[in-house]
Scaffold this motif. Sequence first.
Motif, PDB file in Angstrom:
ATOM      1  N   THR A  63      15.896  28.331 -23.411  1.00 31.53           N
ATOM      2  CA  THR A  63      15.042  29.512 -23.313  1.00 31.53           C
ATOM      3  C   THR A  63      14.697  29.960 -24.721  1.00 31.53           C
ATOM      4  O   THR A  63      15.486  29.770 -25.657  1.00 31.53           O
ATOM      5  N   PHE A  64      13.516  30.550 -24.869  1.00 31.53           N
ATOM      6  CA  PHE A  64      13.110  31.078 -26.162  1.00 31.53           C
ATOM      7  C   PHE A  64      12.109  32.203 -25.919  1.00 31.53           C
ATOM      8  O   PHE A  64      11.435  32.246 -24.884  1.00 31.53           O
ATOM      9  N   PRO A  65      11.997  33.146 -26.865  1.00 27.17           N
ATOM     10  CA  PRO A  65      11.153  34.320 -26.642  1.00 27.17           C
ATOM     11  C   PRO A  65       9.694  34.085 -27.025  1.00 27.17           C
ATOM     12  O   PRO A  65       9.386  33.358 -27.969  1.00 27.17           O
ATOM     13  N   SER A  66       8.801  34.749 -26.284  1.00 23.27           N
ATOM     14  CA  SER A  66       7.379  34.770 -26.617  1.00 23.27           C
ATOM     15  C   SER A  66       6.860  36.163 -26.299  1.00 23.27           C
ATOM     16  O   SER A  66       6.801  36.555 -25.133  1.00 23.27           O
ATOM     17  N   ASN A  67       6.537  36.925 -27.331  1.00 22.31           N
ATOM     18  CA  ASN A  67       6.088  38.309 -27.142  1.00 22.31           C
ATOM     19  C   ASN A  67       7.057  39.115 -26.270  1.00 22.31           C
ATOM     20  O   ASN A  67       6.652  39.879 -25.394  1.00 22.31           O
ATOM     21  N   GLY A  68       8.341  38.914 -26.505  1.00 24.44           N
ATOM     22  CA  GLY A  68       9.357  39.674 -25.802  1.00 24.44           C
ATOM     23  C   GLY A  68       9.723  39.155 -24.432  1.00 24.44           C
ATOM     24  O   GLY A  68      10.581  39.738 -23.761  1.00 24.44           O
ATOM     25  N   LEU A  69       9.116  38.069 -23.996  1.00 24.49           N
ATOM     26  CA  LEU A  69       9.426  37.463 -22.704  1.00 24.49           C
ATOM     27  C   LEU A  69      10.202  36.173 -22.920  1.00 24.49           C
ATOM     28  O   LEU A  69       9.891  35.395 -23.843  1.00 24.49           O
ATOM     29  N   VAL A 101       5.304  19.539 -28.776  1.00 26.70           N
ATOM     30  CA  VAL A 101       5.233  20.549 -27.718  1.00 26.70           C
ATOM     31  C   VAL A 101       4.202  20.078 -26.701  1.00 26.70           C
ATOM     32  O   VAL A 101       3.112  19.647 -27.078  1.00 26.70           O
ATOM     33  N   VAL A 102       4.542  20.148 -25.415  1.00 30.70           N
ATOM     34  CA  VAL A 102       3.630  19.709 -24.360  1.00 30.70           C
ATOM     35  C   VAL A 102       3.339  20.884 -23.431  1.00 30.70           C
ATOM     36  O   VAL A 102       4.264  21.434 -22.819  1.00 30.70           O
ATOM     37  N   GLY A 103       2.071  21.269 -23.323  1.00 30.85           N
ATOM     38  CA  GLY A 103       1.676  22.401 -22.495  1.00 30.85           C
ATOM     39  C   GLY A 103       1.127  21.969 -21.151  1.00 30.85           C
ATOM     40  O   GLY A 103       0.393  20.976 -21.049  1.00 30.85           O
ATOM     41  N   ARG A 146      -0.930  32.622 -23.445  1.00 31.62           N
ATOM     42  CA  ARG A 146      -0.659  31.182 -23.373  1.00 31.62           C
ATOM     43  C   ARG A 146      -0.667  30.557 -24.769  1.00 31.62           C
ATOM     44  O   ARG A 146       0.156  29.695 -25.083  1.00 31.62           O
ATOM     45  N   ALA A 147      -1.589  30.996 -25.622  1.00 27.07           N
ATOM     46  CA  ALA A 147      -1.604  30.491 -27.002  1.00 27.07           C
ATOM     47  C   ALA A 147      -0.360  30.954 -27.759  1.00 27.07           C
ATOM     48  O   ALA A 147       0.236  30.193 -28.534  1.00 27.07           O
ATOM     49  N   GLU A 148       0.063  32.202 -27.531  1.00 30.64           N
ATOM     50  CA  GLU A 148       1.292  32.688 -28.159  1.00 30.64           C
ATOM     51  C   GLU A 148       2.500  31.881 -27.691  1.00 30.64           C
ATOM     52  O   GLU A 148       3.432  31.632 -28.463  1.00 30.64           O
ATOM     53  N   ASP A 149       2.489  31.463 -26.433  1.00 33.16           N
ATOM     54  CA  ASP A 149       3.595  30.651 -25.915  1.00 33.16           C
ATOM     55  C   ASP A 149       3.699  29.332 -26.680  1.00 33.16           C
ATOM     56  O   ASP A 149       4.802  28.855 -26.978  1.00 33.16           O
ATOM     57  N   VAL A 150       2.556  28.721 -26.983  1.00 32.88           N
ATOM     58  CA  VAL A 150       2.560  27.482 -27.762  1.00 32.88           C
ATOM     59  C   VAL A 150       3.167  27.737 -29.143  1.00 32.88           C
ATOM     60  O   VAL A 150       4.023  26.982 -29.619  1.00 32.88           O
ATOM     61  N   THR A 203      10.698  16.231 -27.427  1.00 32.00           N
ATOM     62  CA  THR A 203       9.578  16.861 -26.719  1.00 32.00           C
ATOM     63  C   THR A 203      10.070  18.127 -26.024  1.00 32.00           C
ATOM     64  O   THR A 203      11.189  18.184 -25.511  1.00 32.00           O
ATOM     65  N   LEU A 204       9.204  19.126 -26.017  1.00 30.34           N
ATOM     66  CA  LEU A 204       9.533  20.405 -25.395  1.00 30.34           C
ATOM     67  C   LEU A 204       8.445  20.768 -24.398  1.00 30.34           C
ATOM     68  O   LEU A 204       7.273  20.902 -24.763  1.00 30.34           O
ATOM     69  N   VAL A 205       8.833  20.889 -23.133  1.00 29.93           N
ATOM     70  CA  VAL A 205       7.949  21.427 -22.103  1.00 29.93           C
ATOM     71  C   VAL A 205       8.495  22.793 -21.703  1.00 29.93           C
ATOM     72  O   VAL A 205       9.698  23.051 -21.796  1.00 29.93           O
ATOM     73  N   PHE A 206       7.607  23.658 -21.236  1.00 33.13           N
ATOM     74  CA  PHE A 206       8.053  25.005 -20.893  1.00 33.13           C
ATOM     75  C   PHE A 206       7.085  25.620 -19.898  1.00 33.13           C
ATOM     76  O   PHE A 206       5.915  25.225 -19.810  1.00 33.13           O
ATOM     77  N   ASP A 207       7.588  26.573 -19.121  1.00 30.82           N
ATOM     78  CA  ASP A 207       6.724  27.343 -18.227  1.00 30.82           C
ATOM     79  C   ASP A 207       6.074  28.474 -19.006  1.00 30.82           C
ATOM     80  O   ASP A 207       6.742  29.193 -19.759  1.00 30.82           O
TER      81      ASP A 207
END
Length: 299
Positions: free
Chosen positions: A6-12, A33-35, A84-88, A60-64
């Motif tokens: 798990t990792f944070p993205s804009n507090g999520l 990174v794979v989106g 979504r761009a911030e998640d990347v 490789t890193l995939v994530f929801d």
Amino acid sequence: MRIDVTFPSNGLALAGTLLLPDAPAGRPFPAVVVGHPSGGVKEQTASIYAGRLVRAGFATLVFDAAYQGESEGEPRGLEDPFQRAEDVKAAVGYLSARDDVDPGRIGALGICASGGYVPYAAQTDLRIRAVATVSAGDLGTVMRDGLGGGQSPETTRALLERAGAARTAEARGEGIHRQEWITDAVDAETYEYYRTPRGHHPRAVQPWPVRNLDQIIQYDSYALVRLIAPRPLLMIVGSAADTAYISRAAVERAAEPKRLVVVDGATHVSLYDVDEHVTAAVAELAPFFATHLAAPGAA
């Protein structure tokens, strides 16, 4: 090696899967990174490509995406292109902080809608050293103009009016207005992938909030695509893909080095999971990342 992370993205908190090559590395790994596509989840096509690339020697890193799959965020199913761009970017940050990944050798691959989000993120995130897409889609273009173009301004305005009405309803406490976006009205192959055992996942293609529409219409994946240069851009499409024009236009707007690869006989969706077409795509992706994420001084 497979590691749930798990990792944070804009507090999520985003839920991801990190794959590491089995062979021990004499130095930190290059990473990709794979989106995943819009409405998809990490377990689907993103993991197929991640699994192929890890065998080629890349972490490789995939994530929801936020609001989707196992990641945090309300309302559920929200498709916010800017998030979504911030998640990347957050995924790149997570990899950069790991001791087993070389922070100077991180690339990114976007599939379908992430083929818009990954280049959009890379335009201003210089940590992404190589950018690739498969069956890229720009949701902003599609929502504004319709698939293939030709959508009337009145239709676009009607979509924006629906989004505004949904926002007003939420403000009045009337709940989240949602809509299904993969129904039997879409093309047969897309429906088959998402709604039958071929590619179905219970956390994928959840109904999305109608207020998504204004965020998506405002968004342009490739407005500043020229800023990716001098980092390389590779875009892969199917010869029979109805979205191929999106990648062609993006490559035309991009600066060198850039390359468009056409997989003969492939459709937009067949590049998700049909072995023949995935194999052809990975045959381009693996050497692309190997070349552009090579260690300094490597032969």
